[in-house]
Design a protein around this motif. Structure first.
Motif, PDB file in Angstrom:
ATOM      1  N   LEU A   1       2.789   3.762  -6.544  1.00 15.07           N
ATOM      2  CA  LEU A   1       1.803   2.688  -6.559  1.00 15.07           C
ATOM      3  C   LEU A   1       0.822   2.889  -5.422  1.00 15.07           C
ATOM      4  O   LEU A   1       1.214   3.099  -4.272  1.00 15.07           O
ATOM      5  CB  LEU A   1       2.510   1.333  -6.411  1.00 15.07           C
ATOM      6  CG  LEU A   1       1.645   0.089  -6.315  1.00 15.07           C
ATOM      7  CD1 LEU A   1       0.905  -0.136  -7.627  1.00 15.07           C
ATOM      8  CD2 LEU A   1       2.512  -1.120  -5.983  1.00 15.07           C
ATOM      9  N   GLY A   2      -0.473   2.850  -5.741  1.00 10.95           N
ATOM     10  CA  GLY A   2      -1.503   2.981  -4.721  1.00 10.95           C
ATOM     11  C   GLY A   2      -1.701   1.684  -3.964  1.00 10.95           C
ATOM     12  O   GLY A   2      -1.459   1.580  -2.766  1.00 10.95           O
TER      13      GLY A   2
ATOM     14  N   ASN B   1      -0.207 -10.769 -12.372  1.00  5.26           N
ATOM     15  CA  ASN B   1      -1.196 -11.765 -11.963  1.00  5.26           C
ATOM     16  C   ASN B   1      -0.712 -13.179 -12.294  1.00  5.26           C
ATOM     17  O   ASN B   1      -1.432 -13.976 -12.907  1.00  5.26           O
ATOM     18  CB  ASN B   1      -2.548 -11.495 -12.624  1.00  5.26           C
ATOM     19  CG  ASN B   1      -3.684 -12.268 -11.966  1.00  5.26           C
ATOM     20  OD1 ASN B   1      -3.529 -12.862 -10.910  1.00  5.26           O
ATOM     21  ND2 ASN B   1      -4.836 -12.264 -12.626  1.00  5.26           N
TER      22      ASN B   1
ATOM     23  N   SER C   1       2.087   4.403 -11.587  1.00  4.99           N
ATOM     24  CA  SER C   1       2.688   5.329 -12.554  1.00  4.99           C
ATOM     25  C   SER C   1       4.204   5.148 -12.535  1.00  4.99           C
ATOM     26  O   SER C   1       4.798   4.841 -11.500  1.00  4.99           O
ATOM     27  CB  SER C   1       2.328   6.773 -12.224  1.00  4.99           C
ATOM     28  OG  SER C   1       2.869   7.156 -10.976  1.00  4.99           O
TER      29      SER C   1
ATOM     30  N   GLU D   1       0.838  -1.195   0.000  1.00  5.44           N
ATOM     31  CA  GLU D   1       0.000   0.000   0.000  1.00  5.44           C
ATOM     32  C   GLU D   1       0.876   1.248   0.000  1.00  5.44           C
ATOM     33  O   GLU D   1       1.821   1.366   0.776  1.00  5.44           O
ATOM     34  CB  GLU D   1      -0.912   0.006   1.233  1.00  5.44           C
ATOM     35  CG  GLU D   1      -1.867  -1.176   1.306  1.00  5.44           C
ATOM     36  CD  GLU D   1      -2.690  -1.188   2.580  1.00  5.44           C
ATOM     37  OE1 GLU D   1      -2.446  -0.307   3.433  1.00  5.44           O
ATOM     38  OE2 GLU D   1      -3.562  -2.065   2.724  1.00  5.44           O
TER      39      GLU D   1
ATOM     40  N   ASN E   1      -4.774  -7.597  -7.951  1.00  5.89           N
ATOM     41  CA  ASN E   1      -5.308  -6.266  -8.210  1.00  5.89           C
ATOM     42  C   ASN E   1      -4.171  -5.250  -8.118  1.00  5.89           C
ATOM     43  O   ASN E   1      -3.367  -5.282  -7.179  1.00  5.89           O
ATOM     44  CB  ASN E   1      -6.401  -5.912  -7.204  1.00  5.89           C
ATOM     45  CG  ASN E   1      -6.892  -4.492  -7.360  1.00  5.89           C
ATOM     46  OD1 ASN E   1      -7.212  -4.052  -8.467  1.00  5.89           O
ATOM     47  ND2 ASN E   1      -6.946  -3.756  -6.264  1.00  5.89           N
ATOM     48  N   ILE E   2      -4.075  -4.368  -9.095  1.00  2.00           N
ATOM     49  CA  ILE E   2      -3.078  -3.297  -9.101  1.00  2.00           C
ATOM     50  C   ILE E   2      -3.793  -1.996  -9.445  1.00  2.00           C
ATOM     51  O   ILE E   2      -4.506  -1.918 -10.440  1.00  2.00           O
ATOM     52  CB  ILE E   2      -1.960  -3.558 -10.122  1.00  2.00           C
ATOM     53  CG1 ILE E   2      -1.248  -4.883  -9.821  1.00  2.00           C
ATOM     54  CG2 ILE E   2      -0.942  -2.412 -10.120  1.00  2.00           C
ATOM     55  CD1 ILE E   2      -0.182  -5.250 -10.844  1.00  2.00           C
ATOM     56  N   ALA E   3      -3.607  -0.972  -8.596  1.00  2.00           N
ATOM     57  CA  ALA E   3      -4.279   0.310  -8.830  1.00  2.00           C
ATOM     58  C   ALA E   3      -3.328   1.454  -8.525  1.00  2.00           C
ATOM     59  O   ALA E   3      -2.483   1.366  -7.635  1.00  2.00           O
ATOM     60  CB  ALA E   3      -5.523   0.420  -7.961  1.00  2.00           C
ATOM     61  N   GLY E   4      -3.468   2.538  -9.277  1.00  2.00           N
ATOM     62  CA  GLY E   4      -2.687   3.749  -9.028  1.00  2.00           C
ATOM     63  C   GLY E   4      -1.225   3.607  -9.351  1.00  2.00           C
ATOM     64  O   GLY E   4      -0.372   4.133  -8.623  1.00  2.00           O
TER      65      GLY E   4
ATOM     66  N   LEU F   1      -2.259  -1.891 -17.859  1.00  2.00           N
ATOM     67  CA  LEU F   1      -2.331  -3.017 -16.943  1.00  2.00           C
ATOM     68  C   LEU F   1      -3.452  -3.973 -17.350  1.00  2.00           C
ATOM     69  O   LEU F   1      -4.626  -3.615 -17.342  1.00  2.00           O
ATOM     70  CB  LEU F   1      -2.579  -2.532 -15.516  1.00  2.00           C
ATOM     71  CG  LEU F   1      -1.433  -1.763 -14.854  1.00  2.00           C
ATOM     72  CD1 LEU F   1      -1.832  -1.343 -13.449  1.00  2.00           C
ATOM     73  CD2 LEU F   1      -0.181  -2.611 -14.801  1.00  2.00           C
TER      74      LEU F   1
ATOM     75  N   LEU G   1      -1.289  -2.738  -4.513  1.00  2.00           N
ATOM     76  CA  LEU G   1      -0.957  -3.946  -5.268  1.00  2.00           C
ATOM     77  C   LEU G   1      -1.191  -5.124  -4.332  1.00  2.00           C
ATOM     78  O   LEU G   1      -0.653  -5.156  -3.227  1.00  2.00           O
ATOM     79  CB  LEU G   1       0.494  -3.905  -5.748  1.00  2.00           C
ATOM     80  CG  LEU G   1       1.027  -5.116  -6.519  1.00  2.00           C
ATOM     81  CD1 LEU G   1       2.055  -4.667  -7.558  1.00  2.00           C
ATOM     82  CD2 LEU G   1       1.658  -6.142  -5.588  1.00  2.00           C
TER      83      LEU G   1
END
Length: 320
Positions: free
Chosen positions: A135-136, A216, A169, A121, A164-167, A181, A138
């Motif tokens: 990274l937000g 994944n 850059s 996080e 799950n991967i979000a945010g 992604l 992962l």
């Protein structure tokens, strides 16, 4: 069926990079890593359990060693710089987490489940201003479910994996790098060719042959066999294991050096980076129907005799 042995867990990140080369005719070795998985949790047992652990942002473990007279001076300079520039995240903000549980019964009626979890996080990495990564979230999860209502072992174990991967850059030398992604299972990102000016010529290197980046990543193992499957645990007869990596980067340094024609420098090594790792394992056994004790048989026969006597008595009463 029921679970007779279970294990699960996960971690946030594990980095291990080692390079060896020749500097001024002397060998220099550089190692950088996390010193083991961060936020690692490992659980196991035959009874339900659950737990998790977390690890805050840290400075990477790095060291440079050399043999000879001149190279050790270079190694000492590298060691003085390394701790100042290689760090993972912001203390108090970045967290690496691992967890696992064995639920019996599970929230799904008729099943027992074993699950592992690994996540990162709020990760922010900047390496000497050359590379910046933000990274937000992962995360990955691995689950094995056992159907307790099934009387046969085949088809009673199910392996599940997800990531799950979000945010995310990425920028290199201040230039943003677009990242698309796709979290379909076992997605390998194509890095394409790399054109380098080497001497008088231009060398085109196929990075995909030496650098593998998988999102994944889903690995399945059945019946305690170490062979890796990517199609789940449908064929399992007594055990299922699942391992999931949200991001897995591996670099074949030896092959890349050879492709670049730099073997004379004696550079060797490898780089392995796993982010958001989780695993789950379950072994199941068939529940046999209990065999009645001799005393139970005696009670059954006695009860049948009483019922028969009552039945005859009713028939006699009915005739009279």
């Amino acid at each position: 069926m029921e679970i007779s042995n279970a294990a699960s867990g996960g971690y946030g990140i594990d980095l291990d990079a080692s390079l060896k080369g020749v500097v001024l005719s002397e060998t220099l070795t550089l190692s950088v890593g996390t010193g083991g998985p961060l936020g690692a949790y490992n659980g196991a047992g035959t009874s339900p359990y659950s737990g998790s652990t977390a690890h805050n942002a840290v400075t990477l473990v790095g060291s440079a060693t050399a043999s000879g007279l001149i190279a050790p001076t270079i190694a000492s300079v590298i060691n003085s710089i390394l701790p100042l520039n290689v760090s993972l995240g912001v203390p108090g903000l970045t967290t690496f987490v691992g967890g696992g549980n064995f639920l019996s019964p599970s929230p799904f009626p008729g099943y027992q489940t074993v699950s592992g979890y690994g996540a990162i996080e709020n990760l922010s990495v900047n390496v000497l201003g050359l590379l910046s990564l933000n990274l937000g979230v992962l995360e990955s999860e691995a689950t094995v479910a056992v159907n307790t209502t099934s009387a046969t072992s085949l088809g009673s174990l199910t392996g599940l994996a997800d990531a799950n991967i979000a945010g995310l850059s990425l920028s290199v030398l201040g230039v943003s790098v677009p990242i698309s992604l796709s979290l379909a299972p076992n997605t390998t990102l194509a890095l394409g060719p790399l054109n380098l000016s080497l001497g008088a010529g231009l060398a085109a290197i196929d990075l995909d042959a030496y650098v593998k980046l998988v999102l994944n990543e889903q690995l399945f193992f059945i019946d305690d066999d170490t062979s890796v499957l990517t199609s789940g645990c449908a064929a399992a007869t007594f055990s299922c294991g699942v391992a999931t990596n949200a991001l897995h980067l591996s670099v074949d340094v030896d092959g890349l050096v050879t492709a670049l024609g730099l073997t004379a420098a004696g550079i060797t090594g490898d780089i392995e980076l796993i982010m958001g790792h989780s695993y789950a394992y379950a072994k199941a056994v068939t529940i046999s129907a209990p065999v009645p004790e001799p005393s139970t048989y005696a009670l059954m026969l006695g009860g049948m005799a009483v019922l028969m006597a009552l039945s005859r008595r009713r028939k006699v009463n009915a005739r009279t």
